[in-house]
Scaffold this motif. Structure first.
Motif, PDB file in Angstrom:
ATOM      1  N   LEU A  93       2.764   6.715   5.829  1.00  0.00           N
ATOM      2  CA  LEU A  93       1.945   6.096   4.797  1.00  0.00           C
ATOM      3  C   LEU A  93       1.489   4.700   5.187  1.00  0.00           C
ATOM      4  CD1 LEU A  93       3.805   7.207   1.535  1.00  0.00           C
ATOM      5  CD2 LEU A  93       1.594   8.008   2.383  1.00  0.00           C
ATOM      6  N   LEU A  94       2.369   3.946   5.853  1.00  0.00           N
ATOM      7  CA  LEU A  94       1.975   2.617   6.314  1.00  0.00           C
ATOM      8  C   LEU A  94       0.836   2.692   7.324  1.00  0.00           C
ATOM      9  CD1 LEU A  94       5.453   0.890   6.687  1.00  0.00           C
ATOM     10  CD2 LEU A  94       3.702   0.383   4.991  1.00  0.00           C
ATOM     11  N   ILE A  95       0.913   3.673   8.230  1.00  0.00           N
ATOM     12  CA  ILE A  95      -0.152   3.830   9.241  1.00  0.00           C
ATOM     13  C   ILE A  95      -1.460   4.222   8.578  1.00  0.00           C
ATOM     14  CG2 ILE A  95      -0.882   5.194  11.232  1.00  0.00           C
ATOM     15  CD1 ILE A  95       2.070   5.399  12.032  1.00  0.00           C
ATOM     16  N   GLY A 108      -2.305   3.642   5.441  1.00  0.00           N
ATOM     17  CA  GLY A 108      -2.813   2.522   4.664  1.00  0.00           C
ATOM     18  C   GLY A 108      -3.492   1.478   5.527  1.00  0.00           C
ATOM     19  N   SER A 109      -2.898   1.168   6.674  1.00  0.00           N
ATOM     20  CA  SER A 109      -3.500   0.171   7.553  1.00  0.00           C
ATOM     21  C   SER A 109      -4.801   0.670   8.163  1.00  0.00           C
ATOM     22  CB  SER A 109      -2.510  -0.203   8.659  1.00  0.00           C
ATOM     23  OG  SER A 109      -2.165   0.946   9.435  1.00  0.00           O
ATOM     24  N   THR A 110      -4.857   2.004   8.428  1.00  0.00           N
ATOM     25  CA  THR A 110      -6.079   2.580   8.990  1.00  0.00           C
ATOM     26  C   THR A 110      -7.220   2.526   7.993  1.00  0.00           C
ATOM     27  OG1 THR A 110      -4.747   4.071  10.348  1.00  0.00           O
ATOM     28  CG2 THR A 110      -7.073   4.623  10.066  1.00  0.00           C
ATOM     29  N   TYR A 132      -1.579  -4.937  -2.022  1.00  0.00           N
ATOM     30  CA  TYR A 132      -1.735  -4.437  -0.661  1.00  0.00           C
ATOM     31  C   TYR A 132      -1.291  -2.972  -0.609  1.00  0.00           C
ATOM     32  CZ  TYR A 132      -1.815  -9.467   0.011  1.00  0.00           C
ATOM     33  OH  TYR A 132      -2.112 -10.793  -0.090  1.00  0.00           O
ATOM     34  N   SER A 138      -0.404  -0.889   1.756  1.00  0.00           N
ATOM     35  CA  SER A 138       0.762  -0.573   2.585  1.00  0.00           C
ATOM     36  C   SER A 138       2.056  -1.020   1.904  1.00  0.00           C
ATOM     37  CB  SER A 138       0.626  -1.253   3.947  1.00  0.00           C
ATOM     38  OG  SER A 138      -0.557  -0.844   4.594  1.00  0.00           O
ATOM     39  N   MET A 139       2.066  -2.238   1.410  1.00  0.00           N
ATOM     40  CA  MET A 139       3.260  -2.738   0.724  1.00  0.00           C
ATOM     41  C   MET A 139       3.521  -1.948  -0.552  1.00  0.00           C
ATOM     42  SD  MET A 139       5.770  -4.785   0.827  1.00  0.00           S
ATOM     43  CE  MET A 139       5.267  -5.934   2.127  1.00  0.00           C
ATOM     44  N   ALA A 166       2.827   1.227  -1.102  1.00  0.00           N
ATOM     45  CA  ALA A 166       3.431   2.517  -0.746  1.00  0.00           C
ATOM     46  C   ALA A 166       4.893   2.346  -0.348  1.00  0.00           C
ATOM     47  CB  ALA A 166       2.639   3.140   0.401  1.00  0.00           C
ATOM     48  N   ALA A 167       5.204   1.304   0.417  1.00  0.00           N
ATOM     49  CA  ALA A 167       6.582   1.080   0.842  1.00  0.00           C
ATOM     50  C   ALA A 167       7.500   0.799  -0.344  1.00  0.00           C
ATOM     51  CB  ALA A 167       6.625  -0.082   1.836  1.00  0.00           C
TER      52      ALA A 167
END
Length: 405
Positions: free
Chosen positions: A19-21, A23-25, A269, A271-272, A274-275
């Motif tokens: 999910l972080l990948i 989100g950053s993409t 954010y 990514s944050m 989702a984490a």
């Protein structure tokens, strides 16, 4: 179950990494999205700002001075001193003036000036003054808005639309003798009124986003703006663009970004966000798994026996087997008198007629039978022996009293 926990947590970590990948993409993909934030009444170039409406005033009214009022209400106190031939434009989400502010606005209009008010919500003070109520939507972010201009006062009946937020509140009730309906929704509900106030006019427009940059620049909607503001006399000398009421509403409803808590900041954010959600769900699952019962079931213990009752029964059988019926009757009589004293709060020092009547009154038990029991107890002191038949009869009389009294 514990041997599977490491595998479970490993899968969760892999999912969080994916999910972080993603989100950053998506954040760096460079796709442009329209800014959907509302900037009602502000001179902003955002889609839902009102820069076009503000800058267009200098084109429509070339001889007039366009004056922003500022963010305080100082100018409202001096409205009644303005000369005639001026206009005030108010565009805001919620129009909630105080009684004094509303009085200044009404006096300003009565001097021969014009107020153009565009809002989606009005306070009770405005409803009482203008005799109108609105159909306010709790969630007004519907797609698309269509406004139809009536004739008269406009030259022809025209319809204007756009695919953005509706954000409009048609009128629910109004006084026909005080207003003229100038524009409606597709369903025919009023979206614009004209109020005659002394020598001037108050125009109430109930779809503020139809004056936004997005609406006016969408296809051929600019004539809509030109026709609305053609209602203001062309000889106007000064046009005041109000910034007080839009800022007043903004200060009352929107939190200060400097006072935002850590959770709000992190939720901005992807990514944050989702984490954090994964960590929260993981914690909940862990707590639920650890809530299972680990100890063996507690066995049901038998109810303890009443040893005192067994003792009494044993003593009774002992007296009965020894044939000491008189002594057993004395014990039974003593217990009876103790029972009477504790339950009915009477004195048993003298076993006379007064005690019989008192006990009959409090217990409701027949008076002759109470007299028989008390006389038998009193007679025990004089008797040297009691037969088994007398013992049985006395026992039955006492049991009958216990059950019925």
């Amino acid at each position: 179950m514990k041997k599977y926990l490491p595998i479970f947590f490993l899968l969760l970590m892999i999912g969080a990494l994916v999910l972080l990948i993603i989100g950053s993409t998506s954040a760096s993909s460079g796709k442009r999205r329209m800014d959907g934030r509302l900037a009602i009444g502000k001179i902003s170039k955002k889609p839902y700002g009102h820069y076009v409406a503000y800058s267009g005033l200098s084109t429509l009214f070339k001889k007039a001075d366009i004056i922003p009022t500022g963010f305080d209400n100082a100018y409202l106190d001096s409205l009644q001193e303005f000369s005639t031939g001026n206009a005030l434009v108010i565009i805001t989400d919620q129009f909630n003036p105080t009684e004094k502010e509303m009085g200044n606005l009404m006096r300003f209009a009565s001097y021969g000036n014009t107020i153009f008010l565009s809002t989606r919500s009005i306070s009770y003070q405005v409803e009482k003054t203008l005799s109108v109520t609105l159909e306010e939507e709790v969630f007004p972010y519907y797609d698309s808005l269509t406004v139809e201009l009536n004739t008269p006062p406009f030259t022809s009946k025209q319809s204007f639309t756009y695919p953005g937020y509706e954000f409009a509140s048609p009128a629910h009730s109004w006084n026909d003798s005080l207003v003229d309906i100038l524009a409606t929704s597709v369903e025919g509900k009023p979206l614009m009124f004209r109020y005659h106030a002394g020598g001037g006019n108050i125009f109430m427009h109930l779809a503020p986003l139809s004056l936004s940059n997005y609406f006016l620049l969408h296809k051929k909607n600019l004539p809509y703006y030109e026709q609305l503001f053609s209602l203001i006399p062309s000889s106007v000398q000064k046009i005041y663009w109000d910034e007080y009421f839009s800022q007043k509403n903004l200060n009352n409803q929107q939190p200060n970004p400097k006072q935002a808590n850590w959770w709000t900041v992190m939720m901005r954010y992807p990514s944050m966000k989702a984490a954090l959600w994964i960590a929260l769900i993981t914690l909940i699952i862990y707590v639920l798994l650890e809530m299972r019962r680990r100890r063996r079931q507690i066995p049901v213990l038998p109810v303890p026996r009443n040893d005192s009752l067994d003792f009494v029964r044993t003593i009774g059988r002992l007296y009965h087997e020894r044939g000491d019926h008189r002594n057993l009757c004395i014990k039974m009589g003593s217990y009876f008198l103790e029972h009477v004293r504790n339950r009915y709060r009477v004195t048993t020092t003298r076993l006379d007629d007064e005690l019989v009547k008192t006990l009959h009154f409090k217990s409701g038990y027949p008076e002759p039978e109470i007299r028989y029991i008390l006389s038998f107890i009193a007679q025990l002191e004089k008797e040297h022996s009691v037969s088994v038949w007398q013992l049985q009869d006395f026992y039955q009389q006492l049991e009958k009293f216990y059950k019925q009294a």
